[in-house]
Write a protein that holds these residues in place. Sequence first.
Motif, mmCIF file in Angstrom:
data_model
loop_
_atom_site.group_PDB
_atom_site.id
_atom_site.type_symbol
_atom_site.label_atom_id
_atom_site.label_comp_id
_atom_site.label_asym_id
_atom_site.label_seq_id
_atom_site.Cartn_x
_atom_site.Cartn_y
_atom_site.Cartn_z
ATOM 1 N N ALA A 1 -13.236 9.218 -7.492
ATOM 2 C CA ALA A 1 -13.712 8.487 -6.319
ATOM 3 C C ALA A 1 -12.644 8.312 -5.250
ATOM 4 C CB ALA A 1 -14.253 7.126 -6.743
ATOM 5 N N HIS A 2 -11.407 8.001 -5.655
ATOM 6 C CA HIS A 2 -10.406 7.537 -4.691
ATOM 7 C C HIS A 2 -9.055 8.227 -4.859
ATOM 8 C CE1 HIS A 2 -12.797 3.939 -6.173
ATOM 9 N NE2 HIS A 2 -13.192 4.022 -4.914
ATOM 10 N N PRO A 3 -8.253 8.272 -3.791
ATOM 11 C CA PRO A 3 -6.836 8.572 -3.965
ATOM 12 C C PRO A 3 -6.236 7.582 -4.972
ATOM 13 C CG PRO A 3 -7.410 8.575 -1.632
ATOM 14 C CD PRO A 3 -8.622 8.042 -2.371
ATOM 15 N N ASP A 4 -5.405 8.065 -5.835
ATOM 16 C CA ASP A 4 -4.678 7.377 -6.912
ATOM 17 C C ASP A 4 -5.440 7.334 -8.224
ATOM 18 O OD1 ASP A 4 -5.956 4.716 -7.562
ATOM 19 O OD2 ASP A 4 -5.339 4.160 -5.552
ATOM 20 N N ASP A 5 -6.761 7.624 -8.263
ATOM 21 C CA ASP A 5 -7.495 7.569 -9.523
ATOM 22 C C ASP A 5 -6.910 8.518 -10.560
ATOM 23 O OD1 ASP A 5 -9.256 5.676 -8.581
ATOM 24 O OD2 ASP A 5 -10.948 7.054 -8.334
ATOM 25 N N LEU A 6 -6.579 9.721 -10.150
ATOM 26 C CA LEU A 6 -6.025 10.693 -11.101
ATOM 27 C C LEU A 6 -4.600 10.338 -11.485
ATOM 28 C CD1 LEU A 6 -7.561 13.840 -9.469
ATOM 29 C CD2 LEU A 6 -7.979 13.082 -11.811
ATOM 30 N N GLU A 7 -3.863 9.760 -10.569
ATOM 31 C CA GLU A 7 -2.467 9.412 -10.851
ATOM 32 C C GLU A 7 -2.375 8.257 -11.842
ATOM 33 O OE1 GLU A 7 -2.813 12.183 -8.166
ATOM 34 O OE2 GLU A 7 -3.588 10.217 -7.588
ATOM 35 N N TYR A 8 -3.300 7.321 -11.756
ATOM 36 C CA TYR A 8 -3.363 6.265 -12.767
ATOM 37 C C TYR A 8 -3.943 6.803 -14.078
ATOM 38 C CZ TYR A 8 -2.146 2.204 -9.894
ATOM 39 O OH TYR A 8 -1.464 1.284 -9.129
ATOM 40 N N GLY A 9 -4.745 7.876 -13.998
ATOM 41 C CA GLY A 9 -5.490 8.308 -15.159
ATOM 42 C C GLY A 9 -4.896 9.426 -15.976
ATOM 43 N N CYS A 10 -4.430 10.513 -15.311
ATOM 44 C CA CYS A 10 -4.102 11.679 -16.154
ATOM 45 C C CYS A 10 -3.121 12.666 -15.515
ATOM 46 C CB CYS A 10 -5.386 12.417 -16.536
ATOM 47 S SG CYS A 10 -6.368 13.019 -15.157
ATOM 48 N N ALA A 11 -2.281 12.237 -14.589
ATOM 49 C CA ALA A 11 -1.396 13.176 -13.907
ATOM 50 C C ALA A 11 -0.401 13.855 -14.840
ATOM 51 C CB ALA A 11 -0.645 12.474 -12.769
ATOM 52 N N ALA A 12 0.015 13.174 -15.916
ATOM 53 C CA ALA A 12 0.955 13.809 -16.844
ATOM 54 C C ALA A 12 0.316 15.019 -17.504
ATOM 55 C CB ALA A 12 1.418 12.807 -17.899
ATOM 56 N N ALA A 13 -0.966 14.926 -17.811
ATOM 57 C CA ALA A 13 -1.677 16.072 -18.383
ATOM 58 C C ALA A 13 -1.794 17.194 -17.365
ATOM 59 C CB ALA A 13 -3.061 15.649 -18.867
ATOM 60 N N VAL A 14 -2.091 16.848 -16.125
ATOM 61 C CA VAL A 14 -2.207 17.862 -15.071
ATOM 62 C C VAL A 14 -0.882 18.598 -14.899
ATOM 63 C CG1 VAL A 14 -2.613 18.243 -12.616
ATOM 64 C CG2 VAL A 14 -4.072 16.643 -13.883
ATOM 65 N N ALA A 15 0.214 17.872 -14.909
ATOM 66 C CA ALA A 15 1.524 18.512 -14.769
ATOM 67 C C ALA A 15 1.773 19.501 -15.908
ATOM 68 C CB ALA A 15 2.627 17.449 -14.747
ATOM 69 N N HIS B 1 -9.844 13.174 -27.600
ATOM 70 C CA HIS B 1 -8.803 14.178 -27.491
ATOM 71 C C HIS B 1 -7.624 13.620 -26.698
ATOM 72 C CE1 HIS B 1 -12.324 16.561 -28.501
ATOM 73 N NE2 HIS B 1 -11.573 17.633 -28.710
ATOM 74 N N ALA B 2 -6.514 14.343 -26.743
ATOM 75 C CA ALA B 2 -5.343 13.905 -25.990
ATOM 76 C C ALA B 2 -4.452 15.089 -25.657
ATOM 77 C CB ALA B 2 -4.554 12.852 -26.771
ATOM 78 N N VAL B 3 -3.578 14.853 -24.674
ATOM 79 C CA VAL B 3 -2.575 15.833 -24.242
ATOM 80 C C VAL B 3 -1.212 15.166 -24.330
ATOM 81 C CG1 VAL B 3 -1.726 17.207 -22.301
ATOM 82 C CG2 VAL B 3 -4.191 16.976 -22.677
ATOM 83 N N ASP B 4 -0.249 15.847 -24.907
ATOM 84 C CA ASP B 4 1.121 15.334 -24.992
ATOM 85 C C ASP B 4 1.621 15.020 -23.583
ATOM 86 O OD1 ASP B 4 3.786 14.790 -25.471
ATOM 87 O OD2 ASP B 4 4.196 16.654 -26.551
ATOM 88 N N ALA B 5 1.996 13.758 -23.344
ATOM 89 C CA ALA B 5 2.437 13.330 -22.015
ATOM 90 C C ALA B 5 3.905 13.590 -21.765
ATOM 91 C CB ALA B 5 2.151 11.842 -21.828
ATOM 92 N N THR B 6 4.650 13.905 -22.794
ATOM 93 C CA THR B 6 6.104 13.988 -22.646
ATOM 94 C C THR B 6 6.554 14.989 -21.588
ATOM 95 O OG1 THR B 6 6.298 13.402 -24.986
ATOM 96 C CG2 THR B 6 8.271 14.244 -23.891
ATOM 97 N N PRO B 7 6.035 16.225 -21.563
ATOM 98 C CA PRO B 7 6.530 17.187 -20.569
ATOM 99 C C PRO B 7 6.234 16.788 -19.132
ATOM 100 C CG PRO B 7 5.324 18.304 -22.333
ATOM 101 C CD PRO B 7 5.057 16.851 -22.478
ATOM 102 N N GLY B 8 5.151 16.055 -18.908
ATOM 103 C CA GLY B 8 4.741 15.765 -17.537
ATOM 104 C C GLY B 8 4.932 14.332 -17.097
#
Length: 247
Positions: free
Chosen positions: A24-38, A185-192
């Motif tokens: 919906a908004h700017p920042d939604d993905l950054e609060y939610g899952c940016a480490a996975a995206v990276a 499910h989950a994605v390892d957050a360490t690399p990102g």
Amino acid sequence: MTEPTITQLQPMPTDWQRALAVVAHPDDLEYGCAAAVAAWTDEGREVAYLLATRGEAGIDSLEPEKCGPLREREQRASAAVVGVSTVEFLDHKDGVIEYGLGLRRDIAAAIRRHRPELVITLNHRDTWGGFAWNTPDHVAVGRATLDAAADAGNRWIFPELVEQGLEPWTGVRWVAIAGSASPTHAVDATPGLERAVGSLLEHRSYIEALTDEDPETYVRGFLTAGAERTAERFGGKPAVAFEVFAR
């Protein structure tokens, strides 16, 4: 007395190349899952962002006609930190997004354009696990995204999209919900994780209006705590959790 068994989260599917994240908004993905995206973009996967609004109603001290362009700039800078160059906005009105055919059509059209195998969105349920009420915008966009993943593949739903050159796309294999209280499910957050911190920090105007805490301290604390909470269910590794619906 036997300790209860903690259900472990499964690794996210990896046999995909393109993802579309719809929020919906700017920042939604950054609060939610940016480490996975990276982590995904590091692996050479393509991720595009689609935002229903420009977040123009998000800062009380800034009128919408000034806030919207500012938050758009911050979102584009934020996406770039985690390797995302495609950021699109639908221009629905912040705070009063309505679930309905128009929203479903807009998202289905984007799915047909981008042809993702993985679609990502944010928690579409009424609460964040029963302890905090969700916003109507998140609920509307999350639910519409789940529905649009099917709409995108049916040429008889929104036939006008075919007339616009957008042929059906039946290739969506999963819809992943970030911020769900029922993750699978989950994605390892360490690399990102470090880039996730940098990505959320690009939303400085919003964060400074939200809290008096030092922005980096606030961002790092929020994202690290979330990843560490998930670690208990992901083999001890800090992680980003998703509820995944297979299609």
